[in-house]
Scaffold this motif. Structure first.
Motif, short mmCIF file in Angstrom:
data_model
loop_
_atom_site.label_atom_id
_atom_site.label_comp_id
_atom_site.label_asym_id
_atom_site.label_seq_id
_atom_site.Cartn_x
_atom_site.Cartn_y
_atom_site.Cartn_z
N LEU A 143 0.84 -1.20 0.00
CA LEU A 143 0.00 0.00 0.00
C LEU A 143 0.87 1.25 0.00
N LEU B 112 -1.28 2.40 -7.45
CA LEU B 112 -2.54 3.15 -7.40
C LEU B 112 -3.72 2.20 -7.46
N LEU C 16 -2.75 14.43 -4.71
CA LEU C 16 -1.63 13.59 -4.26
C LEU C 16 -0.35 14.41 -4.21
N LEU D 230 -7.45 13.20 -7.79
CA LEU D 230 -6.13 12.56 -7.77
C LEU D 230 -5.02 13.60 -7.81
N LYS E 38 -12.16 1.30 -9.86
CA LYS E 38 -12.07 2.74 -9.67
C LYS E 38 -10.95 3.32 -10.54
N SER F 20 -1.33 7.33 1.48
CA SER F 20 -1.69 8.72 1.21
C SER F 20 -2.97 9.06 1.97
N TYR G 29 -6.62 9.35 -0.20
CA TYR G 29 -7.55 8.30 -0.65
C TYR G 29 -8.98 8.47 -0.15
N LEU H 246 -11.16 10.96 -2.24
CA LEU H 246 -11.31 10.82 -3.69
C LEU H 246 -12.77 10.61 -4.07
N ALA I 143 -4.36 0.66 -4.19
CA ALA I 143 -4.92 1.59 -3.21
C ALA I 143 -6.41 1.87 -3.43
N ILE I 144 -6.83 2.01 -4.71
CA ILE I 144 -8.21 2.42 -4.96
C ILE I 144 -9.04 1.34 -5.64
#
Length: 326
Positions: free
Chosen positions: A71, A129, A89, A86, A137, A74, A77, A80, A132-133
């Motif tokens: 991971l 990324l 970031l 984004l 997504k 940030s 997240y 978002l 993370a999402i």
């Protein structure tokens, strides 16, 4: 011939006394891959498992697994709501625990080695990324505003490039093992990938190549994901690993595709396949077939990707022993 000399000869398409062999697998459970910053004991567990593996197998080279650090952290997240978000970031910076912790992990494992090259697992910015999402997504945001996604990837790339440099200059690894993947079975086209994603990957490779000539490109076929390998055909790496089974592209043809770079692989890595479940005779026969077809120059025997964590280590030794007498 010493192990490092043997491997670097293979990387440079020079003669070797025998073909190098290398396999790797995860040392943590999947749900633990992302929890290393919060649970320090997981990183210690990962380090101890590397040490045990090295002592048990005396590998020709080591891929250091970044388990615990999947991971990219940030605070952005949770905020978002669209692709445009984004752009909030910001880089973590060199001193962030996500970077320094991985440098310590790599340096500790390198300390277990003697004349054995180590390569640290680095995920491409787009992979981080997506971790993370989520894949869905990621694709949704890419369709909303591909330029915003590209900008975010460049921010992540700054940190990944810094990490890659420190892995060599401070941790003492031979190089990095950069894992790339075309998200969601080609839902992003060749042209889109090259325009919006390739720059971030090249940023990472450029920094890695500035401190080491010996970096590995891994075109990941995880979960049966089939890639367009031509996306990465011109990337600057010393050796290339891809899923020969998923891509239906053996080492011989792959070596042609990647401009005669050194190639790594040959065995299907998935559970229940030959390496995981076959007999000693079957595994030895397949290893011999790989070398008979691909030759001994610029070839390293391995697998498509990580092998199952429950694999019997004797199976990996069967390959190494057989290759040694070919």
């Amino acid at each position: 011939m010493l192990k490092r000399e043997r491997l670097l000869n293979a990387f440079n398409n020079k003669e070797v006394d025998r073909v190098p062999v290398g396999f790797w697998f995860h040392f943590l459970k999947e749900e633990e891959f992302y929890q290393g910053l919060e649970q320090r004991d997981l990183i210690e567990k990962n380090i101890a498992a590397h040490k045990a593996f090295i002592e048990a197998t005396d590998p020709d080279f080591v891929k250091i697994m970044s388990d615990g650090y999947f991971l990219y952290p940030s605070k952005v997240y949770p905020t978002l709501h669209s692709a445009a978000d984004l752009r909030k970031l910001t880089p973590l910076g060199k001193d962030h625990p996500w970077i320094q912790g991985q440098v310590r992990l790599a340096k500790t494992v390198v300390g277990f080695l003697n004349d054995t090259s180590a390569f640290y697992n680095i995920f491409a910015p787009s992979t981080l990324l997506r971790f993370a999402i989520g894949n869905e997504k990621f694709i949704e945001y890419f369709r909303q505003d591909a330029a915003a996604v590209a900008d975010a990837l460049e921010i992540i790339a700054q940190d990944v490039a810094t990490l890659s440099e420190l892995i060599v200059t401070e941790a003492g690894a031979e190089g990095i093992y950069l894992s790339v993947q075309n998200p969601e079975n080609g839902k992003i086209s060749y042209e889109e990938y090259r325009r919006y994603i390739t720059p971030s990957e090249r940023s990472v490779l450029s920094r890695a190549n500035a401190v080491s000539e010996n970096n590995i490109l891994h075109c990941c076929g995880y979960a049966g994901n089939k890639n367009d390998l031509t996306i990465w055909q011109d990337y600057e790496a010393k050796a290339v690993n891809w899923a020969v089974t998923i891509e239906n592209l053996d080492l011989t043809e792959g070596k042609k595709l990647f401009a005669d770079k050194a190639v790594i692989g040959g065995f299907d890595n998935r559970p229940g396949k030959l390496l995981h479940s076959g007999t000693k005779e079957e595994i030895e026969s397949f290893a011999e077939t790989i070398i008979t077809k691909a030759g001994k120059i610029g070839v390293i025997i391995g697998a498509d990707c990580t092998v199952p964590s429950d694999i019997e280590l004797t199976r990996l030794q069967w390959v190494k022993d057989k290759v040694a007498v070919l």
